[in-house]
Write an enzyme that holds these catalytic residues in place. Structure first.
Site, mmCIF file in Angstrom:
data_model
loop_
_atom_site.group_PDB
_atom_site.id
_atom_site.type_symbol
_atom_site.label_atom_id
_atom_site.label_comp_id
_atom_site.label_asym_id
_atom_site.label_seq_id
_atom_site.Cartn_x
_atom_site.Cartn_y
_atom_site.Cartn_z
ATOM 1 N N GLY A 45 80.134 32.303 43.163
ATOM 2 C CA GLY A 45 81.554 32.604 43.057
ATOM 3 C C GLY A 45 82.432 31.638 43.810
ATOM 4 O O GLY A 45 81.983 30.597 44.281
ATOM 5 N N SER A 46 83.692 32.014 43.917
ATOM 6 C CA SER A 46 84.695 31.114 44.452
ATOM 7 C C SER A 46 84.335 30.620 45.846
ATOM 8 O O SER A 46 83.751 31.323 46.662
ATOM 9 C CB SER A 46 86.039 31.825 44.502
ATOM 10 N N SER A 47 84.742 29.372 46.093
ATOM 11 C CA SER A 47 84.407 28.725 47.348
ATOM 12 C C SER A 47 85.120 29.335 48.550
ATOM 13 O O SER A 47 84.686 29.137 49.680
ATOM 14 C CB SER A 47 84.765 27.256 47.241
ATOM 15 N N TYR A 101 88.204 37.911 38.275
ATOM 16 C CA TYR A 101 88.812 38.275 39.559
ATOM 17 C C TYR A 101 89.668 39.529 39.461
ATOM 18 O O TYR A 101 89.721 40.324 40.397
ATOM 19 C CB TYR A 101 89.601 37.092 40.139
#
Lengths: 137, 386
Positions: free
Chosen positions: A63-65, B363
């Site tokens: 997932g996102s950094s 998200y």
């Protein structure tokens, strides 16, 4: 019953704790609550578990950094794992997050017999010698 | 397994040049060890994530405020979107705005370019192919590697920050040429038409493979920028893969067909409709703004519609009349922010968000707790404009 495993040291330091283990990757940004340390992703097998004071064992993070700050946030909020073990390959999100949060981080060496870690419940992380000791108590 | 540091780098690590520089080297060293780097190499450009208060929270604010006293950026450094558009009215809490501005101030103090964009590759002149950069925004990293021939790993907000401060990055993974050759291929066994189809492909691929580079075969050679961004963003969201290629390879194949497509939709498409349309994750570029303005010309959105784009492209779109066409249709152009993790899109305010972005859907569902109606752009315009 106890077992010692050789590891690569990514972030040094020592830690102990009960083992929280999963074979699924973890997304620290979207799947772990920063305030409580609870895993919130309903599709994750650890959903509802708290990472606090555990030695968290998982393959790698996805997932996102910005997940790196999530690890720092868990530490700042006092709900972080005491140590982290990556069983596959350590990703840079986990590595950098642990570096600034001062959480010992080891990666299991692949060239050894590794028992089923879920059969053990206590871990001693030695980020100086690079040994992970797992125990059943 | 050791990262070889120069004498100067060792000194910096040992706090001989201050604590902030030492922290930066500690970050690089941990990543270097994790990725089996033998040394550090120079980078030309850094793009930072970790700008939105919603993503880095109080811990991030604390870390940045403290370190901005001492840390200074050595190389050109652009930054990701923040939480909202400060030129527009909003009902965000004063605390959010205050903390957000602390972050903005900290980055400014360290020397960043105030780009507030996740598509720096559409805003700035790129270094020549083969040059090393450090991109922490995952869609930008995938685009840099796959489309623009730049070399970067999928950096974390911290690894990129450390690279901005030191001008260096560990020589590992996608910075090594042999790793940029795909060893695994996704065999596409279904027709891909819309940007959403490509997003679904990217999301499935990221989830399914552990390799840093994946091939989709020659089929994806001639896709437009919207589809490419959708693919890159979704690929970067669901896994560790940081590059795609159209090279044909023999060997490992993973099939992507109707069933795989459906599994992604089942996971991310969580409501039949919504009360707001959100376009732009990644932020829309000039091509997409123009495409959208042509699609809605003379029509009106039947629902609230948020369109996220960089401020510099908004200004360009204003000069060319594109922005006015979108605004006449009822669209609200929002700059400096993005659909992902924006406090403008919460479950308190909205029952469901309609979007064509797989990354946004991920998200919204998993972090913001907002249900998502995942639909391609043409269908959104058909259903929700009159």
């Amino acid at each position: 019953m106890s077992y010692s495993l050789r590891c690569k040291v990514i972030v040094g330091g020592k830690a102990t704790g009960s083992i929280l283990v999963t074979k699924q990757p973890i997304n620290f940004l979207s799947s772990v609550d920063h305030l409580t340390g609870m895993i919130t992703d309903k599709n994750h097998e650890l959903c509802g578990e708290f990472v606090k004071d555990h030695v968290l064992v998982f393959p790698y993070a996805v997932g996102s950094s910005v997940g790196a700050y999530s690890i720092f946030a868990l530490k700042s909020n006092g709900v972080s794992p005491s140590g982290i073990i990556c069983t596959s390959r350590t990703d840079i999100t986990t590595a950098s997050g642990c570096a600034i949060a001062n959480i010992p981080l080891l990666e299991l060496c692949g060239d050894q017999d590794i028992p089923e870690i879920q059969n053990y419940n206590e871990a001693i992380v030695d980020g100086i010698s690079g040994i992970l000791q797992i125990k059943k108590v | 397994m050791f990262v070889h540091l120069t004498r100067e780098e060792e000194d910096a690590l040992d706090e001989k040049h201050g604590q902030a520089l030492s922290i930066a080297y500690k970050i690089l060293l941990s990543i270097g060890k994790a990725t089996n780097a033998e040394r550090l190499i120079p980078v030309d450009w850094v793009h930072l994530s970790g700008v939105n208060y919603n993503t880095i929270g109080d811990a991030g604010v604390k870390f940045l405020t403290k370190n901005s006293e001492e840390m200074r950026f050595l190389v050109p450094t652009t930054i990701n979107p923040m939480g909202y558009d400060s030129h527009k009215q909003n009902n965000l809490s004063n605390n959010f705005k205050r903390q957000q501005m602390e972050i903005v101030k900290a980055y400014e103090k360290m020397g960043s370019v105030p780009s507030f964009s996740c598509i720096p590759y559409e805003l700035f002149q790129l270094p020549d192919r083969g040059h090393n950069v450090s991109f922490a925004e995952s869609n930008a990293a995938v685009m840099a590697n796959s489309v623009f021939g730049l070399h970067t790993n999928k950096e974390s907000s911290l690894s990129a920050l450390a690279s901005a401060v030191t001008g260096k990055a560990p020589y590992s993974d996608l910075r090594i040429r042999s790793i940029r050759d795909p060893k695994i291929k996704i065999k596409i066994e279904t027709e891909l038409n819309t940007e959403l189809d490509y997003g679904i492909l990217g999301y499935f691929s990221g989830k399914s493979i552990k390799e840093s580079c994946v091939s989709f075969g020659p089929e994806i050679s001639n896709i437009d920028i919207y589809k490419t961004k959708s693919l890159a963003a979704a690929l970067g969201t669901s896994g560790v893969c940081g590059m795609f290629s159209n090279k044909e390879i023999n060997g490992n194949n993973v099939s992507f067909g109707k069933e795989e497509e459906k599994s992604v939709m089942d996971e991310l498409n969580t409501t039949e409709s919504g009360d707001v349309i959100a376009l732009g994750s990644p932020q829309l570029g000039t091509h997409e703004l123009e495409l959208l303005s042509n699609m809605v010309d003379g029509k009106k959105f039947s629902k609230k519609c948020m369109i996220f784009c960089p401020r510099s492209l908004y200004e360009k779109a204003s000069n060319s009349g594109i922005a006015q066409r979108l605004e006449n249709a009822g669209g609200s152009l929002i700059c400096d922010a993005c659909t992902c993790l924006s406090p403008l899109l919460t479950h308190e305010e909205y029952d469901g968000v309609i979007t064509n972005s797989v990354k946004a859907a991920h998200y919204l569902n998993k972090s913001s707790g907002v249900s998502v109606c995942l639909t391609d752009l043409r269908s959104i315009i058909r259903k929700y404009t009159r």
